[in-house]
Design a protein around this motif. Structure first.
Motif, mmCIF file in Angstrom:
data_model
loop_
_atom_site.group_PDB
_atom_site.id
_atom_site.type_symbol
_atom_site.label_atom_id
_atom_site.label_comp_id
_atom_site.label_asym_id
_atom_site.label_seq_id
_atom_site.Cartn_x
_atom_site.Cartn_y
_atom_site.Cartn_z
ATOM 1 N N ALA A 168 -8.235 -4.644 -4.480
ATOM 2 C CA ALA A 168 -9.639 -5.050 -4.369
ATOM 3 C C ALA A 168 -10.147 -4.864 -2.948
ATOM 4 N N LEU A 169 -9.316 -5.197 -1.964
ATOM 5 C CA LEU A 169 -9.732 -5.056 -0.575
ATOM 6 C C LEU A 169 -9.826 -3.592 -0.153
ATOM 7 N N PHE A 170 -8.874 -2.766 -0.570
ATOM 8 C CA PHE A 170 -8.975 -1.334 -0.257
ATOM 9 C C PHE A 170 -10.258 -0.758 -0.842
ATOM 10 N N LEU A 171 -10.570 -1.133 -2.068
ATOM 11 C CA LEU A 171 -11.779 -0.626 -2.718
ATOM 12 C C LEU A 171 -13.047 -1.087 -1.996
ATOM 13 N N ALA A 172 -13.071 -2.331 -1.573
ATOM 14 C CA ALA A 172 -14.268 -2.905 -0.960
ATOM 15 C C ALA A 172 -14.425 -2.590 0.524
ATOM 16 N N ARG A 173 -13.307 -2.406 1.246
ATOM 17 C CA ARG A 173 -13.404 -2.395 2.703
ATOM 18 C C ARG A 173 -13.042 -1.079 3.378
ATOM 19 N N SER A 174 -12.572 -0.095 2.636
ATOM 20 C CA SER A 174 -12.154 1.141 3.305
ATOM 21 C C SER A 174 -12.835 2.342 2.678
ATOM 22 N N ASP A 175 -12.779 3.438 3.405
ATOM 23 C CA ASP A 175 -13.223 4.702 2.851
ATOM 24 C C ASP A 175 -12.314 5.001 1.670
ATOM 25 N N PHE A 176 -12.629 6.007 0.892
ATOM 26 C CA PHE A 176 -11.810 6.270 -0.280
ATOM 27 C C PHE A 176 -10.402 6.709 0.106
ATOM 28 N N THR A 177 -9.472 6.400 -0.777
ATOM 29 C CA THR A 177 -8.087 6.821 -0.599
ATOM 30 C C THR A 177 -7.927 8.137 -1.336
ATOM 31 N N GLU A 178 -7.570 9.157 -0.598
ATOM 32 C CA GLU A 178 -7.504 10.508 -1.145
ATOM 33 C C GLU A 178 -6.164 10.823 -1.794
ATOM 34 N N ARG A 179 -5.086 10.307 -1.196
ATOM 35 C CA ARG A 179 -3.751 10.650 -1.675
ATOM 36 C C ARG A 179 -2.828 9.460 -1.467
ATOM 37 N N VAL A 180 -1.917 9.240 -2.448
ATOM 38 C CA VAL A 180 -0.932 8.168 -2.345
ATOM 39 C C VAL A 180 0.431 8.719 -2.756
ATOM 40 N N LEU A 181 1.392 8.640 -1.829
ATOM 41 C CA LEU A 181 2.787 8.952 -2.132
ATOM 42 C C LEU A 181 3.551 7.637 -2.141
ATOM 43 N N SER A 182 4.513 7.520 -3.057
ATOM 44 C CA SER A 182 5.269 6.276 -3.160
ATOM 45 C C SER A 182 6.753 6.550 -3.334
ATOM 46 N N SER A 183 7.556 5.647 -2.780
ATOM 47 C CA SER A 183 8.974 5.605 -3.097
ATOM 48 C C SER A 183 9.095 5.543 -4.618
ATOM 49 N N ARG A 184 10.200 6.044 -5.147
ATOM 50 C CA ARG A 184 10.413 6.007 -6.595
ATOM 51 C C ARG A 184 10.931 4.652 -7.065
ATOM 52 N N TYR A 185 11.255 3.750 -6.148
ATOM 53 C CA TYR A 185 11.701 2.415 -6.525
ATOM 54 C C TYR A 185 10.549 1.701 -7.230
ATOM 55 N N CYS A 186 10.885 0.930 -8.254
ATOM 56 C CA CYS A 186 9.850 0.286 -9.070
ATOM 57 C C CYS A 186 8.963 -0.664 -8.274
ATOM 58 N N ASN A 187 9.513 -1.372 -7.264
ATOM 59 C CA ASN A 187 8.653 -2.285 -6.500
ATOM 60 C C ASN A 187 7.585 -1.518 -5.723
ATOM 61 N N ILE B 75 -0.741 -0.563 -8.929
ATOM 62 C CA ILE B 75 -1.653 -1.705 -9.021
ATOM 63 C C ILE B 75 -2.767 -1.571 -7.981
ATOM 64 N N VAL B 76 -2.413 -1.162 -6.770
ATOM 65 C CA VAL B 76 -3.401 -1.067 -5.695
ATOM 66 C C VAL B 76 -4.354 0.096 -5.906
ATOM 67 N N PHE B 77 -3.827 1.278 -6.253
ATOM 68 C CA PHE B 77 -4.644 2.498 -6.267
ATOM 69 C C PHE B 77 -4.841 3.130 -7.641
ATOM 70 N N GLY B 78 -4.175 2.658 -8.666
ATOM 71 C CA GLY B 78 -4.293 3.242 -9.996
ATOM 72 C C GLY B 78 -3.328 4.411 -10.158
ATOM 73 N N ASP B 79 -3.027 4.726 -11.401
ATOM 74 C CA ASP B 79 -2.053 5.777 -11.718
ATOM 75 C C ASP B 79 -2.480 7.171 -11.292
ATOM 76 N N ARG B 80 -3.752 7.451 -11.322
ATOM 77 C CA ARG B 80 -4.202 8.837 -11.194
ATOM 78 C C ARG B 80 -3.876 9.507 -9.863
ATOM 79 N N ILE B 81 -3.772 8.762 -8.775
ATOM 80 C CA ILE B 81 -3.507 9.426 -7.497
ATOM 81 C C ILE B 81 -2.131 9.099 -6.917
ATOM 82 N N VAL B 82 -1.307 8.344 -7.638
ATOM 83 C CA VAL B 82 0.014 7.966 -7.125
ATOM 84 C C VAL B 82 1.040 9.026 -7.513
ATOM 85 N N GLU B 83 1.737 9.541 -6.496
ATOM 86 C CA GLU B 83 2.788 10.530 -6.712
ATOM 87 C C GLU B 83 4.119 9.959 -6.222
#
Length: 183
Positions: free
Chosen positions: A73-92, A99-107
């Motif tokens: 909610a804070l990223f959406l309200a307070r920052s410019d858009f998030t263009e790309r998200v890379l994540s560790s493959r660990y479930c946490n 949860i923070v950025f949605g499935d569509r941009i998480v790699e």
């Protein structure tokens, strides 16, 4: 006595000031963010750990999922858009990112997995992460969701669970420009 009270008040304001400075950077866009996954129980992975099975891993607690929703909610309200998200493959980490950025941009990105105990493998992980960071030139923000060990190796600094570090490449590592603390 008054001096100690003033020091206590000042130290209490530091995270808030750091957080506001961090949001100011992200509002401009084009920044790289190292984000430590949200709250999980304990430390270290169970003996039966399997990267493919969340049931064998330390997962987000209810409080961790709540923290991740707040972060989103804070990223959406307070920052410019998030263009790309890379994540560790660990479930946490993946769950935090989704949860923070949605499935569509998480790699999922294996080099962001917990840092290897083998020095050569750890160096290869960090080199791959630095390559991605150095190659980024977008106008939105680029977020990498990872673990404490990885953040320390890249920046020389620690981060709380769910804390964001805004960074830029400097030499072989990363320079911290700002922080955002999600309480």
């Amino acid at each position: 006595m008054l001096r100690f009270a003033l020091i206590f008040v000042f130290l209490g304001l530091l995270p808030a000031q750091a957080t506001e400075a961090g949001w100011a950077l992200l509002r401009d866009g084009g920044h790289v963010v190292l984000l430590r996954h949200a709250i999980t129980p304990g430390s270290g992975e169970p003996a039966n750990f399997d990267i493919e099975k969340c049931s064998t891993q330390r997962n987000l607690t209810d409080r961790g999922r709540q923290q991740a929703r707040k972060m989103g909610a804070l990223f959406l309200a307070r920052s410019d858009f998030t263009e790309r998200v890379l994540s560790s493959r660990y479930c946490n980490s993946l769950d935090t990112a989704r949860i923070v950025f949605g499935d569509r941009i998480v790699e999922p990105f294996a080099p962001l997995d917990r840092l290897s105990d083998d020095k050569e493998a750890a160096k290869a992980q960090n080199d791959a992460v630095m390559k991605e960071i150095r190659a980024y030139s977008g106008s939105g923000n680029f977020v990498l969701v990872t673990h404490l060990e990885n953040i320390v190796a890249l920046t020389g600094s620690t981060a709380r669970e769910g804390e964001a570090l805004i960074v830029r490449p400097e030499g072989e590592g990363l320079h911290i420009l700002g922080r955002i603390v999600f309480n």
